[in-house]
Scaffold this motif. Structure first.
Motif, PDB file in Angstrom:
ATOM      1  N   LEU A  89       0.856  -1.184   0.000  1.00 28.96           N
ATOM      2  CA  LEU A  89       0.000   0.000   0.000  1.00 28.96           C
ATOM      3  C   LEU A  89       0.892   1.234   0.000  1.00 28.96           C
ATOM      4  O   LEU A  89       2.035   1.174   0.472  1.00 28.96           O
ATOM      5  CB  LEU A  89      -0.899   0.018   1.236  1.00 28.96           C
ATOM      6  N   THR A  90       0.383   2.343  -0.496  1.00 25.00           N
ATOM      7  CA  THR A  90       1.138   3.586  -0.457  1.00 25.00           C
ATOM      8  C   THR A  90       0.316   4.674   0.213  1.00 25.00           C
ATOM      9  O   THR A  90      -0.904   4.714   0.101  1.00 25.00           O
ATOM     10  CB  THR A  90       1.546   4.060  -1.866  1.00 25.00           C
ATOM     11  N   LYS A  91       1.034   5.530   0.927  1.00 21.37           N
ATOM     12  CA  LYS A  91       0.412   6.704   1.541  1.00 21.37           C
ATOM     13  C   LYS A  91       1.475   7.792   1.567  1.00 21.37           C
ATOM     14  O   LYS A  91       2.498   7.660   2.253  1.00 21.37           O
ATOM     15  CB  LYS A  91      -0.075   6.394   2.961  1.00 21.37           C
ATOM     16  N   GLY A  92       1.225   8.842   0.796  1.00 28.02           N
ATOM     17  CA  GLY A  92       2.212   9.910   0.708  1.00 28.02           C
ATOM     18  C   GLY A  92       3.507   9.378   0.126  1.00 28.02           C
ATOM     19  O   GLY A  92       3.519   8.742  -0.922  1.00 28.02           O
ATOM     20  N   ASN A  93       4.610   9.608   0.853  1.00 24.09           N
ATOM     21  CA  ASN A  93       5.920   9.153   0.383  1.00 24.09           C
ATOM     22  C   ASN A  93       6.314   7.792   0.959  1.00 24.09           C
ATOM     23  O   ASN A  93       7.457   7.375   0.843  1.00 24.09           O
ATOM     24  CB  ASN A  93       6.989  10.193   0.748  1.00 24.09           C
ATOM     25  N   THR A  94       5.361   7.100   1.551  1.00 27.36           N
ATOM     26  CA  THR A  94       5.646   5.847   2.254  1.00 27.36           C
ATOM     27  C   THR A  94       4.992   4.655   1.567  1.00 27.36           C
ATOM     28  O   THR A  94       3.805   4.687   1.246  1.00 27.36           O
ATOM     29  CB  THR A  94       5.142   5.934   3.709  1.00 27.36           C
ATOM     30  N   GLY A  95       5.786   3.623   1.368  1.00 24.51           N
ATOM     31  CA  GLY A  95       5.261   2.345   0.894  1.00 24.51           C
ATOM     32  C   GLY A  95       5.138   1.416   2.077  1.00 24.51           C
ATOM     33  O   GLY A  95       6.092   1.246   2.850  1.00 24.51           O
ATOM     34  N   LYS A  96       3.962   0.827   2.262  1.00 25.88           N
ATOM     35  CA  LYS A  96       3.738  -0.077   3.397  1.00 25.88           C
ATOM     36  C   LYS A  96       3.692  -1.510   2.905  1.00 25.88           C
ATOM     37  O   LYS A  96       2.898  -1.860   2.030  1.00 25.88           O
ATOM     38  CB  LYS A  96       2.447   0.262   4.129  1.00 25.88           C
ATOM     39  N   ILE A  97       4.549  -2.330   3.483  1.00 27.59           N
ATOM     40  CA  ILE A  97       4.591  -3.760   3.187  1.00 27.59           C
ATOM     41  C   ILE A  97       3.808  -4.466   4.283  1.00 27.59           C
ATOM     42  O   ILE A  97       4.092  -4.283   5.470  1.00 27.59           O
ATOM     43  CB  ILE A  97       6.040  -4.281   3.159  1.00 27.59           C
ATOM     44  N   GLY A  98       2.835  -5.256   3.908  1.00 32.18           N
ATOM     45  CA  GLY A  98       2.032  -5.949   4.898  1.00 32.18           C
ATOM     46  C   GLY A  98       1.579  -7.310   4.427  1.00 32.18           C
ATOM     47  O   GLY A  98       1.800  -7.700   3.282  1.00 32.18           O
ATOM     48  N   ARG A  99       0.947  -8.015   5.351  1.00 29.78           N
ATOM     49  CA  ARG A  99       0.389  -9.327   5.065  1.00 29.78           C
ATOM     50  C   ARG A  99       1.412 -10.256   4.413  1.00 29.78           C
ATOM     51  O   ARG A  99       1.103 -11.037   3.528  1.00 29.78           O
ATOM     52  CB  ARG A  99      -0.860  -9.227   4.196  1.00 29.78           C
ATOM     53  N   GLN A 107       8.950   3.715  -7.872  1.00 27.83           N
ATOM     54  CA  GLN A 107       8.028   4.842  -7.728  1.00 27.83           C
ATOM     55  C   GLN A 107       8.789   6.016  -7.127  1.00 27.83           C
ATOM     56  O   GLN A 107       9.118   6.007  -5.935  1.00 27.83           O
ATOM     57  CB  GLN A 107       6.847   4.432  -6.854  1.00 27.83           C
ATOM     58  N   PRO A 108       9.059   7.055  -7.931  1.00 29.69           N
ATOM     59  CA  PRO A 108       9.943   8.135  -7.476  1.00 29.69           C
ATOM     60  C   PRO A 108       9.448   8.898  -6.251  1.00 29.69           C
ATOM     61  O   PRO A 108      10.255   9.452  -5.514  1.00 29.69           O
ATOM     62  CB  PRO A 108      10.045   9.059  -8.689  1.00 29.69           C
ATOM     63  N   ASP A 109       8.158   8.923  -6.003  1.00 30.15           N
ATOM     64  CA  ASP A 109       7.641   9.667  -4.844  1.00 30.15           C
ATOM     65  C   ASP A 109       7.763   8.893  -3.534  1.00 30.15           C
ATOM     66  O   ASP A 109       7.583   9.468  -2.466  1.00 30.15           O
ATOM     67  CB  ASP A 109       6.175  10.050  -5.070  1.00 30.15           C
ATOM     68  N   ILE A 110       8.029   7.603  -3.603  1.00 30.78           N
ATOM     69  CA  ILE A 110       8.133   6.777  -2.398  1.00 30.78           C
ATOM     70  C   ILE A 110       9.576   6.815  -1.913  1.00 30.78           C
ATOM     71  O   ILE A 110      10.495   6.416  -2.625  1.00 30.78           O
ATOM     72  CB  ILE A 110       7.680   5.322  -2.670  1.00 30.78           C
ATOM     73  N   THR A 111       9.777   7.289  -0.680  1.00 28.70           N
ATOM     74  CA  THR A 111      11.138   7.453  -0.158  1.00 28.70           C
ATOM     75  C   THR A 111      11.475   6.503   0.989  1.00 28.70           C
ATOM     76  O   THR A 111      12.635   6.424   1.395  1.00 28.70           O
ATOM     77  CB  THR A 111      11.354   8.895   0.332  1.00 28.70           C
ATOM     78  N   ARG A 112      10.460   5.814   1.516  1.00 31.21           N
ATOM     79  CA  ARG A 112      10.738   4.855   2.586  1.00 31.21           C
ATOM     80  C   ARG A 112       9.713   3.735   2.545  1.00 31.21           C
ATOM     81  O   ARG A 112       8.599   3.898   2.032  1.00 31.21           O
ATOM     82  CB  ARG A 112      10.750   5.518   3.953  1.00 31.21           C
ATOM     83  N   GLY A 161      17.590  -4.718   6.302  1.00 34.19           N
ATOM     84  CA  GLY A 161      17.802  -3.276   6.322  1.00 34.19           C
ATOM     85  C   GLY A 161      16.760  -2.455   7.049  1.00 34.19           C
ATOM     86  O   GLY A 161      16.821  -1.223   7.036  1.00 34.19           O
ATOM     87  N   PHE A 162      15.819  -3.081   7.707  1.00 33.04           N
ATOM     88  CA  PHE A 162      14.772  -2.358   8.437  1.00 33.04           C
ATOM     89  C   PHE A 162      15.217  -2.107   9.873  1.00 33.04           C
ATOM     90  O   PHE A 162      15.958  -2.905  10.449  1.00 33.04           O
ATOM     91  CB  PHE A 162      13.461  -3.156   8.438  1.00 33.04           C
ATOM     92  N   VAL A 163      14.761  -0.995  10.447  1.00 33.30           N
ATOM     93  CA  VAL A 163      15.032  -0.681  11.852  1.00 33.30           C
ATOM     94  C   VAL A 163      13.702  -0.412  12.553  1.00 33.30           C
ATOM     95  O   VAL A 163      12.766   0.120  11.952  1.00 33.30           O
ATOM     96  CB  VAL A 163      15.985   0.533  12.016  1.00 33.30           C
ATOM     97  N   THR A 164      13.649  -0.766  13.823  1.00 30.45           N
ATOM     98  CA  THR A 164      12.417  -0.585  14.596  1.00 30.45           C
ATOM     99  C   THR A 164      12.237   0.863  15.003  1.00 30.45           C
ATOM    100  O   THR A 164      13.202   1.616  15.147  1.00 30.45           O
ATOM    101  CB  THR A 164      12.415  -1.456  15.869  1.00 30.45           C
ATOM    102  N   PHE A 165      10.982   1.238  15.179  1.00 35.82           N
ATOM    103  CA  PHE A 165      10.657   2.527  15.783  1.00 35.82           C
ATOM    104  C   PHE A 165       9.324   2.381  16.497  1.00 35.82           C
ATOM    105  O   PHE A 165       8.502   1.544  16.137  1.00 35.82           O
ATOM    106  CB  PHE A 165      10.637   3.660  14.742  1.00 35.82           C
ATOM    107  N   GLY A 166       9.127   3.187  17.512  1.00 35.54           N
ATOM    108  CA  GLY A 166       7.877   3.147  18.260  1.00 35.54           C
ATOM    109  C   GLY A 166       7.795   1.959  19.201  1.00 35.54           C
ATOM    110  O   GLY A 166       8.665   1.096  19.234  1.00 35.54           O
ATOM    111  N   ARG A 192      12.714   1.443   6.517  1.00 29.49           N
ATOM    112  CA  ARG A 192      14.012   1.562   5.849  1.00 29.49           C
ATOM    113  C   ARG A 192      13.885   2.567   4.735  1.00 29.49           C
ATOM    114  O   ARG A 192      12.841   2.663   4.088  1.00 29.49           O
ATOM    115  CB  ARG A 192      14.540   0.237   5.345  1.00 29.49           C
ATOM    116  N   PRO A 193      14.929   3.360   4.532  1.00 25.38           N
ATOM    117  CA  PRO A 193      14.878   4.314   3.429  1.00 25.38           C
ATOM    118  C   PRO A 193      14.980   3.573   2.104  1.00 25.38           C
ATOM    119  O   PRO A 193      15.534   2.482   2.021  1.00 25.38           O
ATOM    120  CB  PRO A 193      16.105   5.201   3.672  1.00 25.38           C
ATOM    121  N   LEU A 194      14.460   4.197   1.069  1.00 26.13           N
ATOM    122  CA  LEU A 194      14.585   3.626  -0.274  1.00 26.13           C
ATOM    123  C   LEU A 194      15.589   4.421  -1.007  1.00 26.13           C
ATOM    124  O   LEU A 194      16.183   4.673  -1.670  1.00 26.13           O
ATOM    125  CB  LEU A 194      13.248   3.615  -0.991  1.00 26.13           C
TER     126      LEU A 194
END
Length: 140
Positions: A59-69, A96-101, A118-123, A138-140
């Protein structure tokens, strides 16, 4: 194993893999698993000789790509397929040039798996469908 990973328009096989792993094996409720977002997602399906073995939902939201399921059938676990799915998801977002992470919600027992990619935890730790999770990025 020699699998193929592809974006699929018909995602029913993805839902079947998710049913086996999340609902049957992990006890996630149907209501939690089928959250109404599948029709707006990109679905990756991993197959071997035409047999579905794993999937991921993007899924995408703004500059973020979400990997799920993200899930792999028991018979293909430990083969590297899960890592290949994550790498394919990251590669998809990198086109996708607008997706940065890329972000994902990792089951706590899988944090080391995602860190190796390459992923790091947050929250904080949080409950998702009765399973402890941490957000990762992780940054793209």
């Amino acid at each position: 194993m020699t699998w193929q990973i592809a974006v699929v328009a018909e995602y029913q096989p993805c839902l079947e893999v998710r049913r086996v792993v999340f609902i049957d094996e992990q006890g996630v409720s149907v209501e939690d698993e089928l959250d109404g977002l599948d029709s707006q997602a990109v679905h990756l399906l991993a197959t071997e000789d035409g047999k579905p073995l794993g999937t991921a939902r993007l899924l995408t939201k703004g500059n973020t790509g979400k990997i799920g399921r993200v899930c792999v059938l028991k018979e293909a676990r430990g083969s590297g397929l899960g890592a290949a799915l994550i790498k394919a998801a990251v590669a998809h977002f990198q086109t996708q040039p607008d997706i940065t992470r890329a972000v994902l919600g990792a089951q706590c027992h899988a944090i080391g798996f995602y860190e190796a990619l390459g992923f790091v935890t947050f929250g904080p730790v949080y409950d998702d469908a009765g399973i402890d999770h941490r957000d990762m990025e992780r940054p793209l």
